[in-house]
Design an enzyme around this catalytic site. Structure first.
Site, mmCIF file in Angstrom:
data_model
loop_
_atom_site.group_PDB
_atom_site.id
_atom_site.type_symbol
_atom_site.label_atom_id
_atom_site.label_comp_id
_atom_site.label_asym_id
_atom_site.label_seq_id
_atom_site.Cartn_x
_atom_site.Cartn_y
_atom_site.Cartn_z
ATOM 1 C CG ASP A 165 -2.238 -20.070 -0.183
ATOM 2 O OD1 ASP A 165 -1.621 -20.043 0.746
ATOM 3 O OD2 ASP A 165 -2.165 -20.919 -1.076
ATOM 4 C CG ASP A 209 -7.301 -4.448 3.517
ATOM 5 O OD1 ASP A 209 -8.599 -4.365 4.190
ATOM 6 O OD2 ASP A 209 -7.327 -3.787 2.366
ATOM 7 C CG ASP A 240 -12.877 -6.624 5.306
ATOM 8 O OD1 ASP A 240 -12.665 -6.029 6.384
ATOM 9 O OD2 ASP A 240 -13.529 -6.094 4.322
ATOM 10 C CE1 TYR A 244 -3.241 -2.679 0.005
ATOM 11 C CE2 TYR A 244 -3.842 -2.247 2.078
ATOM 12 C CZ TYR A 244 -4.013 -2.840 1.437
ATOM 13 O OH TYR A 244 -5.162 -3.777 1.045
ATOM 14 C CE LYS A 298 1.173 -17.783 -1.855
ATOM 15 N NZ LYS A 298 0.338 -18.904 -2.088
#
Ligand code: NAD
Length: 359
Positions: free
Chosen positions: A224, A248, A252, A141, A192
């Site tokens: 994942d 992020d 959620d 970001y 990851k």
């Protein structure tokens, strides 16, 4: 010493839900002697309209001087087409970066009264209590270079840079280990590392920091798999620590396990415990101005503010208990409505929490 709290209602339902949270703070001041002064400020679309910037200098001065900040939500269709630097969400990124709020704490706690609201089977989510610690100041970001460029063949290419320095990883890892110590002493670091170099370093540093916390059980999981496990068997997690992008998405996902986005608070902290507290949901333009929004996530954000910035665990627990009490009374805003329960609007829900607190 009197604590200064900056109130940033923001856009959409922000002013409606923040008004209820302010009632709770006022009640704590009057009934429990909480020593705070409240000041109002502008962030997001309302700041663009009034002062020409989503995080104007005036708000910056107020935010820097405050001990804690309570935010509603920012954004809405009115500002979707304006130039990117003026978008309300930029205000949010700017205040987080300006105050170096690098640690985002997002509890996903399922109130037993709402177990049926989850999309998952009650036996999978009943008693769920996860804390996601998301790094907030780094990663793709903020990484440079970024942009959209023209390639030699005439095609356009969008590009961003995923990056983490070892000191950034270390400071968020320490927050997560400390948080795990106050809970069930289990920390799962999500990355990851099988594909990304920035994750490879992430894993190495978290492992090294873990040596200072032998009482916390550390595990690692690829993002994942973490997404899958959150839906398959979420109760295996206690604290999850991860980077900005993965956090992020996963936070959620964890939020939805609880059934209502209108119930979940969050804290973004700097290294001294100063924090920005806000519900995890957005400005909900579809229901703004209708008096329908659930104010409980914002009220629970006040509880986090009391716990992390003002060190008033006693009052934080009182607020959380008051929320539990109104749910026990069967009061429900539309987002958590259920057959046989009493439908209430934003203000009535806020008043009920204040009554439970004062009673
Ligand atoms: P949203 O969270 O605002 O809304 C998603 C859905 O949840 C909507 O149907 C909404 O009505 C409902 N909802 C959200 N909060 C609720 C509450 N307290 N009570 C009852 N129902 C609630 O997400 P969105 O629609 O994707 O985004 C709307 C705007 O909010 C956009 O401009 C977006 O950029 C912004 N946004 C801001 C933040 C923030 O301020 N931190 C976070 C996410 C989105």
């Amino acid at each position: 010493m009197t604590a200064k709290i900056l109130i940033l209602p923001g856009d959409g339902i922000g002013p409606e839900i923040v008004a209820e949270a302010v009632k709770v703070l006022e009640c704590l001041r009057q009934e429990y002697g909480l020593d705070v002064v409240l000041e109002q400020g502008l962030l997001g679309g309302c700041a663009v309209d009034a002062l020409g910037a989503p995080y104007p200098e005036q708000t910056q001065r107020q935010a820097r001087a405050a001990d804690a900040i309570l935010l509603g939500a920012v954004g809405g269709p009115k500002w979707e087409q304006i130039e990117r630097p003026l978008r309300p969400e930029r205000g949010l990124l700017a205040i987080r970066a300006d105050l170096e709020l690098f640690a985002n704490l997002r509890p996903a706690l399922l109130y037993p009264q709402l177990a049926s609201a989850s999309a998952l089977k009650p036996e999978i989510v009943a008693g769920l209590d996860i804390l996601i610690v998301r790094e907030l100041n780094g990663d793709i970001y903020f990484g440079q270079p970024r942009g959209i460029r023209k390639l030699d063949n005439g095609e356009r290419e969008g590009f961003n840079t995923m990056r983490y320095s070892s000191s950034e990883i270390e400071r968020i890892a320490r927050v997560a280990f400390e948080a795990a110590r106050k809970r069930h002493r289990k920390l799962c670091s999500v990355d990851k590392a099988n594909v990304l170099e920035s994750s490879e370093l992430w894993r190495e540093v978290v492992e090294r920091v873990g040596a200072d916390y032998p009482d916390v059980t550390l595990s690692h999981m690829y993002v994942d798999n973490a997404a899958m496990q959150l839906v398959r068997a979420p109760k295996q997690f206690d604290v999850i620590v991860t980077g900005n992008l993965f956090g992020d998405i996963l936070s959620d996902c964890a939020a939805m396990l609880t059934g209502s986005i209108g119930m979940l608070p969050s804290a973004s902290l700097d290294r001294n415990g100063k924090g920005l507290y806000e519900p995890i949901h957005g400005s909900a333009p579809d229901i703004a101005g209708k008096g329908m929004a659930n104010p409980l996530a914002t009220i629970l954000s006040v509880a986090m503010l009391l716990r992390y910035s003002l060190n008033r665990l006693d009052l934080a627990e009182r607020v959380e208990a008051a929320v539990g009490q109104v749910l026990d009374q069967g009061l429900r805003t539309l987002d958590i409505s259920a057959p046989g329960m009493t439908a209430v609007g934003t203000q009535a829900m806020g008043d009920a929490v204040v009554a439970a607190l004062a009673g």
